[in-house]
Write an enzyme that holds these catalytic residues in place. Structure first.
Site, PDB file in Angstrom:
ATOM      1  N   GLY A   1      -0.691  -5.800  -3.788  1.00 50.41           N
ATOM      2  CA  GLY A   1      -1.483  -4.594  -3.952  1.00 50.41           C
ATOM      3  C   GLY A   1      -0.948  -3.668  -5.041  1.00 50.41           C
TER       4      GLY A   1
ATOM      5  N   HIS B   1      -4.306  -4.966   3.384  1.00 49.07           N
ATOM      6  CA  HIS B   1      -3.886  -6.372   3.483  1.00 49.07           C
ATOM      7  C   HIS B   1      -5.108  -7.284   3.585  1.00 49.07           C
ATOM      8  CE1 HIS B   1      -0.251  -4.367   5.428  1.00 49.07           C
ATOM      9  NE2 HIS B   1       0.289  -5.061   4.458  1.00 49.07           N
TER      10      HIS B   1
ATOM     11  N   LEU C   1      -0.796  -4.933   9.845  1.00 51.96           N
ATOM     12  CA  LEU C   1      -1.846  -5.138   8.836  1.00 51.96           C
ATOM     13  C   LEU C   1      -2.933  -4.074   8.917  1.00 51.96           C
ATOM     14  CD1 LEU C   1      -2.228  -9.026   9.079  1.00 51.96           C
ATOM     15  CD2 LEU C   1      -0.691  -7.685   7.637  1.00 51.96           C
ATOM     16  N   HIS C   2      -3.448  -3.729   7.743  1.00 50.72           N
ATOM     17  CA  HIS C   2      -4.541  -2.757   7.654  1.00 50.72           C
ATOM     18  C   HIS C   2      -5.538  -3.270   6.624  1.00 50.72           C
ATOM     19  CE1 HIS C   2      -2.533  -1.636   3.975  1.00 50.72           C
ATOM     20  NE2 HIS C   2      -1.424  -1.403   4.652  1.00 50.72           N
TER      21      HIS C   2
END
Ligand code: PAF
Length: 284
Positions: A149, A37, A33-34
């Site tokens: 996204g 997210h 995750l970044h």
């Protein structure tokens, strides 16, 4: 944050919690995750009383075994990040929960050419795997809202098409791409870039922006060919730079008479494949 590994446990929890109302935001992920997210989780939390995130590295959407193997897995770090942003539920299933041997999870719908262009050309079977897993996850979580996204624009379009075709009772929400200071779109794959590659990869955002600047002045073919040249710097290899109709994902023929235009690209930086896009016209 509640963590469930079993479908049945998650379903029981949701049944008790939900009490017949459906006010659930769902963010499917493959982990690593970044900030991109986390922005989806925040969006989900701001409009729903319960936010579910799933982490499942889906084997059916990888067309190369090596890519699946190399996919970053950072579960402990992911759990800490999700807890920090206040995610309510994490679904962390084993493959056998998503694809039980006695269940036919394949989704067979006409894709109307959405899956054969761009990513579809270079990653055959990829989108069949994506719709398979997203449909299965929607069946398990029954959310009112699904957050995805813009960075994976083609994926978003195909999920939108699936939801419409199967008349699934979920609202799909697109979240803007989160970018680093130099414009590089946040992606789990960025973890595999060197600092220098990350810096150089800012060229992708610049090239997409430049395409928008000249959209009304140059032909689509010229803009695409110029972009491929610009992106062909040492160590980088563009796979495609396509200016497409945002609804059909087919090449734009007439810029003035197309309401929604998106530039999409895939570029290899060393052995890391990066994708990005930019909406160049939105009058829909
Ligand atoms: O975008 C992703 O991370 C994946 O394609 C998704 C939607 C979680 C399905 O595995």
């Amino acid at each position: 944050m509640f963590i469930f590994k079993k479908t049945e446990d998650l379903r029981n929890f949701l049944q008790q919690k939900n009490n017949g109302t459906r006010d659930i935001g769902f963010v499917p992920t493959m982990g690593a995750l970044h900030e991109g997210h986390l922005s989806l989780i925040r969006m989900s939390k701001s409009s729903n009383s319960l936010c579910i995130c799933s982490i499942f590295v889906n084997p059916t959407q990888f067309n190369q075994a090596a890519d699946l193997q190399k996919y970053p897995r950072t579960t402990s770090k992911d759990i800490a990040l999700l807890a920090k942003v206040g995610c309510d539920v994490l679904f962390l299933p084993h493959e056998s929960e998503i694809y039980p041997s006695d269940l036919d999870t394949k989704v067979e719908i006409a894709m109307n050419g959405l899956d054969t262009v761009m990513e579809g050309e270079f990653r055959p079977g990829h989108f069949a795997g994506v719709i398979q897993v997203v449909k299965r996850l929607l069946d398990i979580t029954s959310p009112s809202h699904l957050y995805m996204g813009q960075k994976d624009f083609q994926q978003f379009s195909i999920i939108k098409h699936m939801i419409r075709t199967l008349d699934l009772p979920v609202n799909l929400v697109m979240a803007p791409t989160v970018r680093a200071e130099n414009g590089l779109a946040k992606s789990s794959r960025n973890e595999r870039l060197t600092a220098e590659q990350k810096e150089q990869a800012g060229i992708i955002y610049k090239t997409l922006s430049a395409a928008g600047d000249v959209l009304l002045r140059k032909s689509v073919d010229t803009i695409e060919a110029d972009a491929i040249k610009t992106l062909s710097i040492p160590g980088f290899k563009p796979e495609y730079f396509d200016i497409v109709d945002g609804n059909t994902l087919q090449p734009v023929k007439d810029v003035l008479n197309t309401d929604w235009i998106v530039a999409c690209t895939a570029v290899w930086a060393g052995d890391v494949r990066l994708i990005d896009n930019m909406i160049l016209k939105d009058e829909g």
